[in-house]
Each structure stands twice: as structure tokens, then as C-alpha cells.
Design an enzyme around this catalytic site. Sequence first.
Site, mmCIF file in Angstrom:
data_model
loop_
_atom_site.group_PDB
_atom_site.id
_atom_site.type_symbol
_atom_site.label_atom_id
_atom_site.label_comp_id
_atom_site.label_asym_id
_atom_site.label_seq_id
_atom_site.Cartn_x
_atom_site.Cartn_y
_atom_site.Cartn_z
ATOM 1 N N ALA A 113 -56.944 26.219 84.031
ATOM 2 C CA ALA A 113 -58.208 26.935 83.862
ATOM 3 C C ALA A 113 -57.975 28.377 83.400
ATOM 4 O O ALA A 113 -56.989 28.987 83.824
ATOM 5 C CB ALA A 113 -58.966 26.948 85.192
ATOM 6 N N PRO A 114 -58.830 28.899 82.513
ATOM 7 C CA PRO A 114 -60.077 28.315 81.996
ATOM 8 C C PRO A 114 -59.900 27.411 80.777
ATOM 9 O O PRO A 114 -60.907 26.948 80.218
ATOM 10 C CB PRO A 114 -60.898 29.557 81.622
ATOM 11 N N GLY A 115 -58.687 27.154 80.339
ATOM 12 C CA GLY A 115 -58.542 26.104 79.336
ATOM 13 C C GLY A 115 -58.120 26.551 77.941
ATOM 14 O O GLY A 115 -58.182 25.763 77.006
ATOM 15 N N LYS A 117 -55.138 27.073 76.790
ATOM 16 C CA LYS A 117 -54.018 26.256 76.311
ATOM 17 C C LYS A 117 -54.397 24.781 76.290
ATOM 18 O O LYS A 117 -53.938 24.039 75.437
ATOM 19 C CB LYS A 117 -52.771 26.533 77.149
ATOM 20 N N ARG A 140 -62.793 27.517 89.008
ATOM 21 C CA ARG A 140 -62.197 27.650 87.672
ATOM 22 C C ARG A 140 -62.176 26.311 86.926
ATOM 23 O O ARG A 140 -62.197 26.276 85.700
ATOM 24 C CB ARG A 140 -60.790 28.249 87.789
ATOM 25 N N ASP A 180 -48.336 26.917 82.934
ATOM 26 C CA ASP A 180 -48.728 28.285 82.570
ATOM 27 C C ASP A 180 -49.047 28.946 83.913
ATOM 28 O O ASP A 180 -50.186 28.918 84.377
ATOM 29 C CB ASP A 180 -49.932 28.227 81.640
ATOM 30 N N CYS A 233 -47.660 35.575 81.964
ATOM 31 C CA CYS A 233 -48.068 36.763 81.200
ATOM 32 C C CYS A 233 -47.612 38.001 81.980
ATOM 33 O O CYS A 233 -48.393 38.917 82.206
ATOM 34 C CB CYS A 233 -49.564 36.755 80.937
#
Length: 452
Positions: A113-115, A117, A140, A180, A233
Site C-alpha cells: 500500500a498504497p500501490g 509499485k 492502507r 518494499d 527509501c
Amino acid sequence: MKLPEEFLKKMQNLLGNEYSDFIESYNKESYKGIRANTLKLSVEDFKKISPFKLSDIPWCKEGFYIDDFDNVRPGKHPYYHCGLYYIQEPSAMIPVEVLNPKPGDRVLDISAAPGGKTTQIGAKLNGKGLLVANDISPKRVKALTKNIEMFGIKNCVVTNETPGRLAEKFKYFFDKILVDAPCSGEGMFRKDPKSVNNWSKFSVNQCSKMQKDILKHIPKMLRPGGLLAYSTCTFSPEENEGTIEWFLKEFPEFEVVKIENIDVLDRGRPEWVGGRREIEWTLRAWPHKIKGEGHFIALLKKRDGQNEGLKMFNRRETNYDAYLEFENLNMKISLRESLHIVGENLYSIPDGLPDLTGIKIANLGLYLGKIKKNRFEPSQSLALALKKEDFRNVIDFSSKSIEAIKYLKGETLMLNDKKGWKLVCIDGFPVGWGKQTDSFLKNYYRPEWRMR
Ligand SMILES: C[S@@+](CC[C@H](N)C(=O)[O-])C[C@H]1O[C@@H](n2cnc3c(N)ncnc32)[C@H](O)[C@@H]1O
């Protein structure tokens, strides 16, 4: 921007001579991007009709920088409602390019989430294969489902589970997995100043523990020979090279794959964690070196070996007459081979799904609509997954017309036409449903998605 002292000190130690360039990058604007949805149109066609000035993002051929983003506001344009693009930070497009899913693959996006990728993976699969998008947060997962629906992805199951519970169901099932990971978000300080507060709340060590708690379940779900992409990130070595070093020690059946297809990025820094040499084959995106925010990406391969068989999903055979009547009357394509009903909700489910009994599911492939009292009411996601030519009765508004805006705002439109369901399109791209009566088109655009 006020950055935490502790963070600055740490970055100075890590970066040495480069530190002043790194700090200088915080005085610049962050880069904004969108990614064209190739499930709906080609990149070439998108460039022709784009209302925004685009410039290429070097690592993603569907991705574009948008200058003047705050003035042109891509989130407000009718094409956004048609799902023609996803708004995404340019560096965030790298991990899926590295994982490189192909049509037919079974892919898991475990913290999705939120999507951003997920929609990128869904476009690359092009309707073939299976995508499972999971997130632990129920709130989410709602945003994730909406973005998948907007993108018109037909072969995605959305779950709301812990990695451990997923691992019980998907034994050695996936060809490719993306983690991720939740992280301390240091790479997002420039884009989202609020993330500075979160940094103080969630320490690097807490995040590194969360990452390991997710990663430890991955080996059970990946088939021998399968690929795992891990991304964050953040800059902190403990959450990047350090997490990969830990993973390789815990799971010696994995090896690091040298990422070759993106040459504008820096390599990982094994020396920062006393890690093994091949961790250098990972990638680091630095905001002072590229047009994008901070990211880390590693690609790992599970060595070949034996696989196990799985019990497969049992499709419910029942009376679908209400839907079939709708399909016969209105549609030029058929989904009848893949139907499955849960309560009154009808889905078209992707092929090759294992048994999911006991798993919390938010969306099961393509949600088609409701069967209520022997009547079928189509869903917004069905409209967005269709092409204009798939439906017999279409009404097509220009994106510049007042009718398009009125439709997106949920207003009733005074029109005379043949009675029945209409696929409402904008410049030829489906966006939702309307039902024609004698003198007006009743608006079925989903209330919570309406333009304000
Ligand atoms: C960096 S964000 C994902 C961003 C997303 N991949 C995208 O591109 O839009 C990390 C996500 O991990 C989720 N998460 C945190 N812990 C998790 C866990 N144990 N299992 C699954 N998801 C988790 C969070 O709810 C959050 O949505």
C-alpha cells in the site's frame, strides 16, 4: 528544512567529501513524476495526448518528470479518473524495473500500500499471470485496492495479512517477490517534511527489526530459482546493506544478483556494515546525484531446487444468470469461465490461485459487481478494466466538456438515448457507469471517488 542533528552527523560520517553536495540537495525542490498505464494505452499514445509537459525518467520508459507539477495538478485531471497514469516519485519506479516481472509470472508485493509499485507490476504482467498485493494495515489496503481498480488490473488478489500467515498458504509459489519495506524514510525528508517527525518516532533499529520480521517469511514463499527485490527509501546502512547481510547469513540458499540494467545509480556500500563484497551489486539512489529521492534496491536469487505441489483454489459453481444476462446484452467479451461469488459480490478470478481459506482478502481478482435479487449491478472496477470496444452501449465525453466534469462530480445528465447500462468514457477511455432512463442518464460514478 530542519533536519535532526543525529541524522546530519551520521550522514557526514558516511559521506565525507560528498556531504556538502548531499546537504545542498535539500535546498532544491523534489522531483515529481507520473507513470503511464500501458494497460490502457501505449507510451507513444500517452505522449501524444498528455495534457502535461513530460520529460523522460531514464530508468523507466513509462515514467515522466512533470515540471510545474503544483500548477498543472495531474491528480485533478479527468485522465487521472480514467486511470491513464499513476502519480509516483521518480526513484520509487526503480525497484520494479529491477525485479522486471514478465507476463505469466506469479508475483507477490508483500508490503504494497498504497500501490505505486503494485500498479507498475500489474502493468508489466499485462493481465497474464498472478499478482498478490498485500499490506498489514487495513486502512492502507483500501487505498491500495482503489489504485488497483483505477489501473484496470484484472489479475490481482489483494490481501490484508501478516507475512507469516501468507507463507502458510503460498508455499514456494511465487516466481518473484517485492519487499518494499517499511523504513525510517530518510530518503523522503525533502519530498515529505512530515517524515522527519516519523524518523524521531521510529528508530533505525526498530525499522531494521520490522524488515527482518517480513523478510524471514520470504524463503518459504519463493520458488527455487525465484527472485526477491528488496527496497527502502532510506539511507541508513543498518536498514539496507545491513539487512541484506543478515538475510544472506540466515538464508544461505540466496545469492546477490548484480543489477545491470540501471547504470545512472551508485552501488551499495558493504564496507559500511562490514558486509560481504557482493553487496556492492545492490543500488543506491542519492538525491544529490540523480533527479529523484533517496532509495536502496537489492536483487537476490534463490538457488534452484525442488518445488512442492499446492492445493488449488476452488471456484464456486452457482447460478450466475443475472450476470450472464448482463454480459449477453451488453458485452462483446466474456468472463464467464472465471466467475466466483462471495456473498452477493461477483469476481472474475485469475488462473492458478492456491487455496486461500482463512486469508483476509480485500479483492479477489477483478470485482465485477453485485448480484442482488436476481439483478446484476456492474462495479466501477469492471468499467475501468474494459476497453471502449468491449461494450455495446457507450457514451463518450470529451475531456474538455462540461459533461465529463459533471459526470465525475456525480451529477445526473439530461440525455435522451436507448434505455439501459452505458459505459461512460472520456476521450475513449472508460471511467464508470451510467444507466439511461427515458430522459436522463443516472450517474453510477462511485460517490467516494467523485471529483470535488
Ligand atoms: C514503503 S510502504 C510501501 C509503499 C508501496 N510499496 C508503494 O509503492 O506504494 C511500506 C508498507 O509496509 C506496510 N507494512 C508494515 N509492516 C508490514 C508487515 N509486517 N507486513 C506487511 N506490510 C507491512 C505498511 O503498512 C506500508 O504500507
